[in-house]
Design a protein around this motif. Structure first.
Motif, PDB file in Angstrom:
ATOM      1  N   ALA A  23      32.636 -86.208  61.867  1.00 44.38           N
ATOM      2  CA  ALA A  23      33.235 -85.843  60.578  1.00 44.38           C
ATOM      3  C   ALA A  23      34.515 -85.031  60.775  1.00 44.38           C
ATOM      4  O   ALA A  23      35.519 -85.244  60.085  1.00 44.38           O
ATOM      5  CB  ALA A  23      32.230 -85.049  59.748  1.00 44.38           C
ATOM      6  N   ASP A  24      34.504 -84.104  61.729  1.00 44.88           N
ATOM      7  CA  ASP A  24      35.715 -83.326  62.007  1.00 44.88           C
ATOM      8  C   ASP A  24      36.807 -84.199  62.609  1.00 44.88           C
ATOM      9  O   ASP A  24      37.996 -84.022  62.310  1.00 44.88           O
ATOM     10  CB  ASP A  24      35.383 -82.174  62.955  1.00 44.88           C
ATOM     11  N   LEU A  25      36.417 -85.155  63.447  1.00 46.54           N
ATOM     12  CA  LEU A  25      37.390 -86.082  63.997  1.00 46.54           C
ATOM     13  C   LEU A  25      38.067 -86.891  62.895  1.00 46.54           C
ATOM     14  O   LEU A  25      39.290 -87.046  62.872  1.00 46.54           O
ATOM     15  CB  LEU A  25      36.699 -87.010  64.996  1.00 46.54           C
ATOM     16  N   LEU A 113      30.534 -71.582  62.990  1.00 50.02           N
ATOM     17  CA  LEU A 113      31.708 -72.326  63.428  1.00 50.02           C
ATOM     18  C   LEU A 113      31.686 -72.443  64.946  1.00 50.02           C
ATOM     19  O   LEU A 113      31.721 -71.436  65.667  1.00 50.02           O
ATOM     20  CB  LEU A 113      32.997 -71.639  62.971  1.00 50.02           C
ATOM     21  N   HIS A 114      31.595 -73.667  65.440  1.00 44.47           N
ATOM     22  CA  HIS A 114      31.611 -73.919  66.881  1.00 44.47           C
ATOM     23  C   HIS A 114      33.016 -74.315  67.302  1.00 44.47           C
ATOM     24  O   HIS A 114      33.785 -74.882  66.513  1.00 44.47           O
ATOM     25  CB  HIS A 114      30.607 -75.022  67.238  1.00 44.47           C
ATOM     26  N   TRP A 115      33.324 -74.053  68.560  1.00 44.66           N
ATOM     27  CA  TRP A 115      34.679 -74.343  69.036  1.00 44.66           C
ATOM     28  C   TRP A 115      34.972 -75.837  69.051  1.00 44.66           C
ATOM     29  O   TRP A 115      36.137 -76.237  69.072  1.00 44.66           O
ATOM     30  CB  TRP A 115      34.872 -73.766  70.436  1.00 44.66           C
ATOM     31  N   ARG A 116      33.910 -76.677  69.020  1.00 46.26           N
ATOM     32  CA  ARG A 116      34.144 -78.112  69.030  1.00 46.26           C
ATOM     33  C   ARG A 116      34.746 -78.613  67.720  1.00 46.26           C
ATOM     34  O   ARG A 116      35.365 -79.682  67.690  1.00 46.26           O
ATOM     35  CB  ARG A 116      32.835 -78.852  69.307  1.00 46.26           C
ATOM     36  N   ALA A 117      34.571 -77.867  66.613  1.00 41.64           N
ATOM     37  CA  ALA A 117      35.074 -78.333  65.315  1.00 41.64           C
ATOM     38  C   ALA A 117      36.604 -78.399  65.284  1.00 41.64           C
ATOM     39  O   ALA A 117      37.177 -79.464  64.995  1.00 41.64           O
ATOM     40  CB  ALA A 117      34.531 -77.449  64.199  1.00 41.64           C
ATOM     41  N   PRO A 118      37.332 -77.309  65.584  1.00 37.91           N
ATOM     42  CA  PRO A 118      38.796 -77.444  65.606  1.00 37.91           C
ATOM     43  C   PRO A 118      39.291 -78.382  66.689  1.00 37.91           C
ATOM     44  O   PRO A 118      40.317 -79.053  66.520  1.00 37.91           O
ATOM     45  CB  PRO A 118      39.288 -76.006  65.834  1.00 37.91           C
ATOM     46  N   LEU A 119      38.543 -78.471  67.802  1.00 32.82           N
ATOM     47  CA  LEU A 119      38.946 -79.404  68.847  1.00 32.82           C
ATOM     48  C   LEU A 119      38.838 -80.841  68.359  1.00 32.82           C
ATOM     49  O   LEU A 119      39.701 -81.680  68.665  1.00 32.82           O
ATOM     50  CB  LEU A 119      38.074 -79.193  70.087  1.00 32.82           C
ATOM     51  N   ALA A 120      37.800 -81.153  67.576  1.00 28.06           N
ATOM     52  CA  ALA A 120      37.649 -82.500  67.038  1.00 28.06           C
ATOM     53  C   ALA A 120      38.761 -82.821  66.043  1.00 28.06           C
ATOM     54  O   ALA A 120      39.293 -83.939  66.018  1.00 28.06           O
ATOM     55  CB  ALA A 120      36.282 -82.642  66.377  1.00 28.06           C
ATOM     56  N   SER A 160      48.689 -74.165  63.518  1.00 32.21           N
ATOM     57  CA  SER A 160      48.349 -74.202  62.095  1.00 32.21           C
ATOM     58  C   SER A 160      46.845 -74.113  61.887  1.00 32.21           C
ATOM     59  O   SER A 160      46.371 -73.374  61.006  1.00 32.21           O
ATOM     60  CB  SER A 160      48.898 -75.483  61.461  1.00 32.21           C
ATOM     61  N   LEU A 161      46.061 -74.841  62.684  1.00 30.62           N
ATOM     62  CA  LEU A 161      44.606 -74.755  62.552  1.00 30.62           C
ATOM     63  C   LEU A 161      44.112 -73.354  62.894  1.00 30.62           C
ATOM     64  O   LEU A 161      43.236 -72.806  62.212  1.00 30.62           O
ATOM     65  CB  LEU A 161      43.942 -75.780  63.467  1.00 30.62           C
ATOM     66  N   GLY A 162      44.651 -72.779  63.966  1.00 27.64           N
ATOM     67  CA  GLY A 162      44.251 -71.420  64.322  1.00 27.64           C
ATOM     68  C   GLY A 162      44.575 -70.410  63.234  1.00 27.64           C
ATOM     69  O   GLY A 162      43.772 -69.516  62.952  1.00 27.64           O
ATOM     70  N   ALA A 163      45.741 -70.565  62.611  1.00 24.77           N
ATOM     71  CA  ALA A 163      46.097 -69.664  61.507  1.00 24.77           C
ATOM     72  C   ALA A 163      45.147 -69.847  60.334  1.00 24.77           C
ATOM     73  O   ALA A 163      44.761 -68.870  59.680  1.00 24.77           O
ATOM     74  CB  ALA A 163      47.535 -69.915  61.076  1.00 24.77           C
ATOM     75  N   GLY A 164      44.759 -71.091  60.041  1.00 26.72           N
ATOM     76  CA  GLY A 164      43.835 -71.318  58.938  1.00 26.72           C
ATOM     77  C   GLY A 164      42.464 -70.747  59.199  1.00 26.72           C
ATOM     78  O   GLY A 164      41.865 -70.107  58.329  1.00 26.72           O
ATOM     79  N   VAL A 165      41.939 -70.948  60.407  1.00 26.69           N
ATOM     80  CA  VAL A 165      40.621 -70.405  60.743  1.00 26.69           C
ATOM     81  C   VAL A 165      40.657 -68.880  60.752  1.00 26.69           C
ATOM     82  O   VAL A 165      39.747 -68.208  60.246  1.00 26.69           O
ATOM     83  CB  VAL A 165      40.153 -70.954  62.109  1.00 26.69           C
ATOM     84  N   GLY A 166      41.713 -68.314  61.314  1.00 29.50           N
ATOM     85  CA  GLY A 166      41.794 -66.863  61.402  1.00 29.50           C
ATOM     86  C   GLY A 166      42.029 -66.162  60.084  1.00 29.50           C
ATOM     87  O   GLY A 166      41.766 -64.962  59.959  1.00 29.50           O
TER      88      GLY A 166
END
Length: 434
Positions: A23-25, A113-120, A160-166
């Motif tokens: 789903a994240d992919l 939140l697992h680290w695999r989600a932003p990686l996917a 951008s993803l890191g800024a959104g998660v943080g």
């Protein structure tokens, strides 16, 4: 049968029986396709309405893919000679960053939140980028450079993803050994520490950057009003029909954020370049031959305009809001004047660094030789932004810090003195009348 019907399909967790990683992919693929559509739809529409178009649909698709990559800061080459093209149209960059930040915020709202989600999500986005690079690496006027282009896309997606998660409840935190501690701040005197002032400083930085961008927007708006006729004549020189007008409008719209940042560099003082050996600044402009393009028609003529002092006042106004924010934080936190001044100076330095980074992103090359240097000089814009903001923010924050105490201490005395003076004047008036 009842037991089988009550079980989830294939026993797969997640929405519609799809595994969370998949789903994240797919979320990353969806975000990439959405940003690609924002560029591809206008390009393909122009190809459709162009009579007797020389290119095919595949060629129009290559142009759309190349512009999409260019909007991520990816360098391209142009023409048979491989002329470098690195001027990034920042409108698709901003839209892409906003969509990725919102995707990161959705990830950050998860309970676990697992680290695999932003990686996917990154993997899904880069899958579309890889297809775009492969499609644009062959023939065509604009050609991709695979490794630099994929690296640029990956950098924008990760930041951008890191800024959104943080940004969601502080989910993105530094390790304890990298955070503030006595080992790092023990050498700073106690009175010079703005306790708990991190959020206030960040708000002041954001306000300062937005103020300077607003100053650039005001300068660009004024130039647009004064040079609208010249821009229209430049567009008319191209000839053609609605397709030509639509193409020029699209190109100008994609470059509007760049023009605003160039105008901000103009307001700061160093100005910007429109080619090697040129400069456009308030104290004078030295511009040679430039390509026939509507935005270039807005450039001022050589020499210094008579209204340049008005332009230079705008960066000073950009420091008023940061000064008010830091002054209020100083009152609430009980900061020493030294801590207040250091917080204001630190916010000016951070805002200047952000302006320098924006100036670097807004510039680039359109071709080799003369058109290889376009936009503001980053380090000059950073220094000028820091100086302009510090001139206003430091004394403004100190004044805002002491203003409540001054009004509390001296305002009653001023009121009594004013009241006595009014009474005395009224008595003198009554005596003269009598």
């Amino acid at each position: 049968m009842t037991q089988l019907m009550g079980r989830p399909i294939l026993g797969l967790p997640g929405e519609l029986g799809v595994r969370p990683f998949l789903a994240d992919l797919l979320a990353g693929v969806r975000t990439a396709l959405l940003t690609l559509a924002l560029v591809a739809v206008p390009v393909l529409a122009l190809w459709v309405v162009t009579p007797y178009a020389d290119d095919t649909a595949a060629g129009a698709g290559r142009v759309a893919g190349a512009l999409w990559l260019l909007g991520h800061g990816a360098p391209l080459t142009r023409g048979p000679a491989g002329v470098p093209l690195t001027l990034t149209p920042l409108l698709p960059t901003v839209v892409t960053a906003v969509l990725l930040v919102r995707t990161g915020q959705r990830l950050g709202r998860r309970e676990r939140l697992h680290w695999r989600a932003p990686l996917a999500v990154c993997a899904g986005y880069l899958t579309v980028a890889l297809a775009a690079v492969a499609h644009c690496s062959g023939e065509g006027e604009l050609r991709a450079r695979p490794l630099p282009d994929l690296a640029a896309v990956a950098l924008l997606v990760a930041v951008s993803l890191g800024a959104g998660v943080g940004s969601v409840n502080g989910r993105l935190r530094l390790p304890a050994r990298l955070g503030p501690s006595e080992r790092w701040t023990g050498w700073v005197p106690e009175r010079a520490r703005p306790g708990g002032g991190g959020p206030a400083v960040l708000r002041a930085v954001a306000a300062g950057v937005l103020g300077l961008v607003g100053a650039g927007g005001a300068v660009f708006g004024g130039a647009l009003l004064l040079g609208l006729g010249a821009a229209g004549r430049s567009a008319a020189d191209f000839g053609g029909g609605p397709a030509t007008v639509g193409g020029l409008t699209l190109a100008c719209a994609l470059l509007v954020p760049n023009a605003v940042l160039w105008a901000a560099g103009y307001a700061l003082g160093p100005g910007f370049a429109v080619g090697t050996g040129t400069v456009v600044a308030p104290l004078g402009a030295r511009v040679g031959e430039v390509p026939d393009f509507p935005l270039f028609a807005l450039l001022p003529e050589s020499g210094a305009p008579g209204w340049w002092p008005v332009v230079c006042v705008l960066p000073l106004l950009a420091g008023l809001v940061p000064a008010a924010l830091l002054g209020r934080a100083a009152v609430q936190g009980g900061w020493h004047p030294v801590a207040t001044a250091l917080a204001a100076l630190g916010s000016s330095l951070l805002a200047g660094a952000a302006v320098g980074l924006a100036a670097w992103a807004a510039g680039g090359a359109l071709a080799a030789d003369r058109m290889a240097d376009l936009g503001p000089v980053p380090w000059q814009s950073a220094l000028a932004a820091t100086a302009w903001l510090a001139v206003t923010t430091v004394p403004g924050a100190l004044l805002a810090r002491t203003w409540p105490a001054l009004t509390t201490r001296h305002l009653p005395r001023v009121r009594r003195t004013t009241h006595a003076a009014v009474v005395r004047l009224s008595e003198l008036g009554v005596r003269r009348t009598g």
